[in-house]
Design an enzyme around this catalytic site. Structure first.
Site, PDB file in Angstrom:
ATOM      1  CE  LYS A 252     -12.792 -15.953  -9.554  1.00  0.00           C
ATOM      2  NZ  LYS A 252     -12.541 -17.402  -9.299  1.00  0.00           N
TER       3      LYS A 252
ATOM      4  CG  PHE B 214      -1.687  -1.308   1.392  1.00  0.00           C
ATOM      5  CD1 PHE B 214      -2.542  -1.791   0.420  1.00  0.00           C
ATOM      6  CD2 PHE B 214      -1.473  -2.073   2.524  1.00  0.00           C
ATOM      7  CE1 PHE B 214      -3.182  -3.005   0.580  1.00  0.00           C
ATOM      8  CE2 PHE B 214      -2.101  -3.297   2.690  1.00  0.00           C
ATOM      9  CZ  PHE B 214      -2.959  -3.764   1.716  1.00  0.00           C
TER      10      PHE B 214
ATOM     11  CG  ASN C  77      -8.680 -11.916 -13.320  1.00  0.00           C
ATOM     12  OD1 ASN C  77      -9.823 -11.969 -12.865  1.00  0.00           O
ATOM     13  ND2 ASN C  77      -7.827 -12.916 -13.194  1.00  0.00           N
TER      14      ASN C  77
ATOM     15  N   GLY D 140      -5.245   0.257  -9.139  1.00  0.00           N
ATOM     16  CA  GLY D 140      -4.848  -0.104  -7.772  1.00  0.00           C
ATOM     17  C   GLY D 140      -5.238   0.899  -6.710  1.00  0.00           C
ATOM     18  CD  GLU D 141      -1.903   4.516  -6.084  1.00  0.00           C
ATOM     19  OE1 GLU D 141      -1.408   5.214  -5.205  1.00  0.00           O
ATOM     20  OE2 GLU D 141      -1.485   4.500  -7.256  1.00  0.00           O
TER      21      GLU D 141
ATOM     22  N   GLY E  33      -0.265  -8.618  -3.670  1.00  0.00           N
ATOM     23  CA  GLY E  33      -1.684  -8.922  -3.550  1.00  0.00           C
ATOM     24  C   GLY E  33      -2.523  -8.329  -4.665  1.00  0.00           C
TER      25      GLY E  33
ATOM     26  N   GLY F 144      -4.725   2.068 -14.937  1.00  0.00           N
ATOM     27  CA  GLY F 144      -4.470   1.543 -13.595  1.00  0.00           C
ATOM     28  C   GLY F 144      -5.714   1.535 -12.730  1.00  0.00           C
TER      29      GLY F 144
ATOM     30  NE  ARG G 282      -9.104  -6.021 -23.749  1.00  0.00           N
ATOM     31  CZ  ARG G 282      -8.325  -6.510 -24.704  1.00  0.00           C
ATOM     32  NH1 ARG G 282      -7.156  -5.930 -24.972  1.00  0.00           N
ATOM     33  NH2 ARG G 282      -8.705  -7.553 -25.404  1.00  0.00           N
TER      34      ARG G 282
END
Lengths: 171, 798
Positions: free
Chosen positions: B694, B303, B692, B764-765, B530, B762, B689
């Site tokens: 999940k 993180f 994945n 992630g954040e 992760g 991106g 796009r």
């Protein structure tokens, strides 16, 4: 050996000579069973959860020498001869983890939690405290699993995996 | 098209690649993008405002959004799952080395001054004692190099590491004790006695502001006269929003296991920057970069908190002194003492609007805590630069300097807390106008980037709002605050916009090896803490090479591998994807050199062929096909290896690129106790796009849950008298637990970005932004109470 040993995943193990050694450090540092994780070492995160005679405990707050004669199961001992525990498989399918660090504790805790519910132990959110069978609703699962912290945010997947494995069985 | 999470099937996107726009302006956003979120340095001297026009490329653009085998978009379960659920994934503190000793640390208890006496006698006499390292005997070392112009730097400060008797923050490590066991090390460390000569320290925010703040020039922007526009506005909001110190609290504490082999250092690290750390350790220790080998295959959450730190340095130095391998695991308290988190912020957020809702002024200024050495700006005004069309704009960021552990980048640094202020203020304007807050946002949707006029690469946040509102049942919301009550629970709905800037790093590089059994191995020094990197990239490789994921091995997080790709700025997927696309081109070219006259591919050029069905085929005549195995076998080759680096990332210099989200929340607030419960959440994302569904859904949910903590519970309590963190513990720092987290719904537009590798931006954040405001706005809708200071604890609602 039997009376002076700790049984860990079915094997008899001599307890440590140093009485300060926690069960968690004994597993990780002496036995190299690293599947049990250390997240806080003060009983606040649940990453170190193991099963003792079928009950879940946080192994960081347990001294190893206290567990002579007891039967310990760690994440490494959950899988059977015929493959992974069905809860382990459900965690994969429901994406019940990201980094994987809290995962062994979540899984061991869920196994112990399901046994508590089978014994009729109520929780903070149980409506009928005298009920002999506890229905493992989502709220029951979320309450009973709240001692296992996850920081990545895989909570939904964790509860879904546990629900699939245990909720139907308990109903 | 709206992809709902869990649809599961490989999808084909119809989005044809758009042609690159011919020439756009290289704006300040591009400069930020290249530096990476949270990676800006105080030494940066770039121009404020809009930079020079640059002719980037006149060549035909690479077609980045491609049709493939369908693995991209498939809900593949995590490849590392079977290891992780069995506890078999080995983390940094789980490498047992021969003759290894354990480390324990002693931390300073004053904020500033010098060590007067340091008595280690009792510790040295303790059972199992091996060595104590203090400033008296530590090897001479260089300080870390903070994130900045040096592309391999990844430090959070540039302070001396145990080189003198100075104390610079409360919690600074002042001694390392090594012993045969952890228990012995902990006990020996407890016997060390220290006295200090304390000096006046700046440990309160008020004092730090009174001392004088400094502005970060590259966050100061003015378009028009925003103050005058605000004063003249028909409707305005002008308020102060406050956010507290916070810590990352990855469940895996920082840990390192190190061993010297002669002059070579092997480091088992928990890191989101292995190559950076290898370079950093070499620089600090005065050895060559090639003498340091850092690996970090599994990381228990990061993180933004697991870049280069002083704990790796202390372990390496102590191991050298002792001549034995060392394991250094920070205690949970130690993580708080040594690794900073989010800075505290005090933000002025003002919006002036016309009666029809259009914004004439946006002002986002204020102060964040900072240390002289931290490279992380906590740039909360950043989020207001590209959010809404406005007649005028003013942003400014001031730093107030404290004597404390250097603040670090924590997931969506700046934007997480800045979006709380912006998106709360937008809600306040909507209330003042009597307008629906979603309609207000859509009314102020910009056509081009408001700061510099750059075109958006792909911006479909309006669709995200419409789709989300329908799915969440927004139309059922009662706009009157405090009007919905069920028993003693007040119920409300709120929303907020998420946005996060697109990043692709410059250091992408990969080694791709295709073997004659038809399998491929790709090595990139990137990271998976992760996020699902290994799984997503395996899919991207399978798609690009027309292989099954089982035929792909993706290896990562080893400083000996190619690439300089830190896990930061939500940039790994784009950076690695661009590298994989380049590696594919090189592989195709290399394979064509092996084609023999009797091959069905004989005589074809690289432009005429592409991967298909585990081999190459003529693009317009797939019957002319040969498998990789056949090509290599025919050429009598066991394998083919290519090393690839993609073109420099210029896509975000030429246009405004962000991921977006429309975040929805329903809360119940107990009218008696003030307890807030989040009962429903939805994230409607627009992020290009989705590789994945999940793992992406889990990323979105994870960010929303972290933002739930930001909004309601998380607070690092800092004693302003002593400069000491008072709750360095997971028992007293409250992250959301299972019972706090409802089932969270996530959907996305699924519209590929024609300018991003594989069409993906991106993620992630992203969802840490906007969500805290959505929760605060829902609390306002439930209670009529506008809380502008996080976390929104019970006392603020009583």
């Amino acid at each position: 050996m039997k009376n002076v040993a700790i049984r860990i995943n079915g094997s008899a193990v001599a307890p440590p000579a140093d009485p300060r050694v926690s069960l968690l450090d004994f597993l990780r540092e002496t036995l190299h069973l690293h599947g049990t994780k250390k997240g806080c070492n003060q009983g606040a995160c649940g990453a170190c959860t193991v099963l003792v005679d079928g009950e879940r405990i946080v192994s960081c707050l347990a001294l190893a020498v206290q567990y002579v004669g007891r039967d310990i199961v760690t994440i490494e001992g959950l899988a059977g001869q015929d493959g992974p525990h069905r809860l382990q498989q459900a965690f994969i399918e429901h994406d019940g983890f990201q980094c994987g660090y809290c995962t062994p504790g979540q899984i061991c805790s869920a196994v112990g939690m399901a046994a508590e519910a089978r014994r009729g132990l109520p929780s903070h959110v149980t409506d009928d405290l005298s009920a002999r069978r506890i229905a493992l609703t989502r709220d029951e699962l979320r309450e009973r699993m709240s001692g296992n912290l996850c920081r990545c945010g895989a909570h939904n997947g964790i509860i879904a995996a546990i629900a699939e494995t245990y909720a139907r069985a308990a109903e | 098209m709206s992809n709902v999470e869990g649809s599961g099937r490989p999808t084909q996107h119809e989005g044809a690649a758009q042609q690159d726009t011919s020439l756009t302006r290289r704006g300040v956003l591009g400069i930020f993008g290249a530096a990476g979120a949270g990676a800006l340095v105080s030494t940066f001297t770039g121009p404020p405002g809009v930079g020079p026009v640059s002719l980037v490329s006149e060549a035909a653009p690479e077609v980045l959004v491609q049709r493939g085998s369908g693995w991209v978009g498939a809900a593949l379960s995590r490849i590392d799952g079977p290891l992780k659920v069995r506890g078999m994934a080995r983390f940094a503190a789980e490498f047992a080395l021969d003759d290894m000793v354990y480390a324990a640390l002693v931390f300073s208890t004053i904020a500033k001054g010098r060590i007067a006496t340091l008595d280690t006698g009792a510790a040295e006499a303790a059972p199992g004692f091996v060595l104590v390292m203090t400033h008296r005997n530590a090897p001479r070392m260089q300080p870390m190099v903070p994130f900045g112009p040096n592309e391999k730097a990844a430090g959070n400060d540039n302070l001396p590491i145990m080189q003198d008797d100075r104390v610079r923050w409360n919690g600074q490590p002042i001694a390392v004790v090594l012993a045969e066991t952890q228990e012995q090390a902990d006990h020996a460390a407890s016997l060390i006695r220290v006295t200090y000569e304390a000096e006046p320290a700046t440990t309160s925010f008020a004092q730090a502001k009174a001392n004088g703040t400094e502005g970060a020039v590259y966050f100061h922007h003015e378009i028009g006269d925003a103050e005058a526009e605000l004063a003249a506005a028909a409707v305005s909001v002008d308020a102060t929003y406050r956010t507290p110190y916070q810590n990352h609290n990855a469940i895996e504490p920082h840990a390192v296991t190190v061993a010297w082999h002669g002059d070579e250092l092997v480091v088992h690290d928990a890191s989101q920057s292995v190559v950076h750390n290898a370079w950093s350790l070499a620089h600090i220790l005065g050895i060559e970069e090639r003498q340091v080998h850092v690996t970090s295959p599994y990381v228990g959450g990061a993180f933004g908190g697991k870049f280069m730190g002083s704990h790796q340095v202390l372990a390496a130095a102590a191991a050298r002194l002792a001549g034995r391998p060392v394991r250094l695991t920070l205690s949970r308290e130690g993580v708080y003492r040594m690794v900073g988190g989010r800075a505290l912020t005090e933000q002025r957020m003002a919006i002036g609007a016309r009666r029809d809702g259009r914004f004439d002024a946006i002002i986002h200024t204020g102060t964040a805590t900072h240390t002289r050495d931290s490279p992380h700006p906590e740039a909360f005004p950043f989020v207001s630069l590209s959010a809404y069309a406005t007649g005028s704009l003013k942003t400014d960021l001031q730093w107030a300097f404290l004597d404390q552990v250097a603040n670090a980048a924590m997931r969506a640094p700046g934007e997480a807390v800045g979006s709380f202020a912006l998106e709360s203020a937008v809600d306040e304007v909507a209330v003042a106008l009597g307008m629906d807050p979603i309609e207000l946002r859509i009314r102020n949707e910009p056509k081009t980037d408001p700061l510099n006029g750059a075109e958006f690469s792909s911006r479909n946040v309006v669709k995200a709002w419409r789709d989300g509102a329908e799915r969440f049942g927004w139309a059922k919301r009662n706009p009157i605050p405090g009007a919905v009550r069920k028993g003693e629970w007040l119920v409300g709905m709120g929303c907020g916009t998420a946005s996060h800037i697109y990043n692709r790093e410059n250091g992408g590089a990969a080694r791709l090896t295709l073997t004659s059994d038809g399998t491929v191995t790709v090595d990139i020094a990137t990271h998976d803490a992760g996020m699902g990197t290994e799984t997503a990239q395996t899919q991207i490789i399978a798609e690009n090479l027309a292989l099954h994921p089982d035929q792909v091995e993706f290896r990562l997080a080893d400083s000996a591998m190619p690439g300089l790709v830190a896990g930061r700025g939500s940039s790994q997927t784009t950076t690695v994807a661009a590298t994989v696309v380049e590696a594919k081109k090189m592989l195709v070219a290399e394979l064509l050199t092996l084609i023999r006259a009797d091959s069905p591919l004989a005589g074809l050029t690289a432009q005429q062929v592409g991967p298909r069905n585990a081999g190459l085929a003529k693009l317009d005549d797939p019957t002319r096909h040969e498998t990789y195995t056949a090509i290599l076998t025919r050429a009598k080759r066991d394998k083919v290896t290519v090393e690839a680096s993609p073109d420099e990332p210029t896509e975000m210099n030429e246009r405004s690129m962000h991921s977006y989200g429309a975040m929805f929340c329903e809360v119940r607030v107990n009218a008696v106790t003030g307890e807030t419960r989040v009962s429903r959440m939805l994230g409607s994302m627009d992020c290009g796009r989705v590789i994945n569904p999940k793992t992406a859904a889990s990323q979105f949910r994870g960010g929303m849950i972290m933002a739930m903590g930001l909004a309601l519970t998380e607070h690092t309590h800092y004693d302003e008298r002593t400069g000491r963190i008072m709750n360095p513990s997971l028992a007293e720092y409250h992250i959301p637990v299972h019972l706090d987290v409802p089932e969270i719904d996530v959907i996305w537009t699924g519209i590929p970005d024609p300018h991003a590798p594989m069409g993906a931006r991106g993620i992630g954040e992203l969802s840490v932004t906007g969500t805290a405001a959505a929760i605060a706005n829902a609390i306002y809708n439930a209670t009529g109470k506008r809380i502008r200071e996080l976390p929104i604890t019970l006392d603020k609602l009583m």
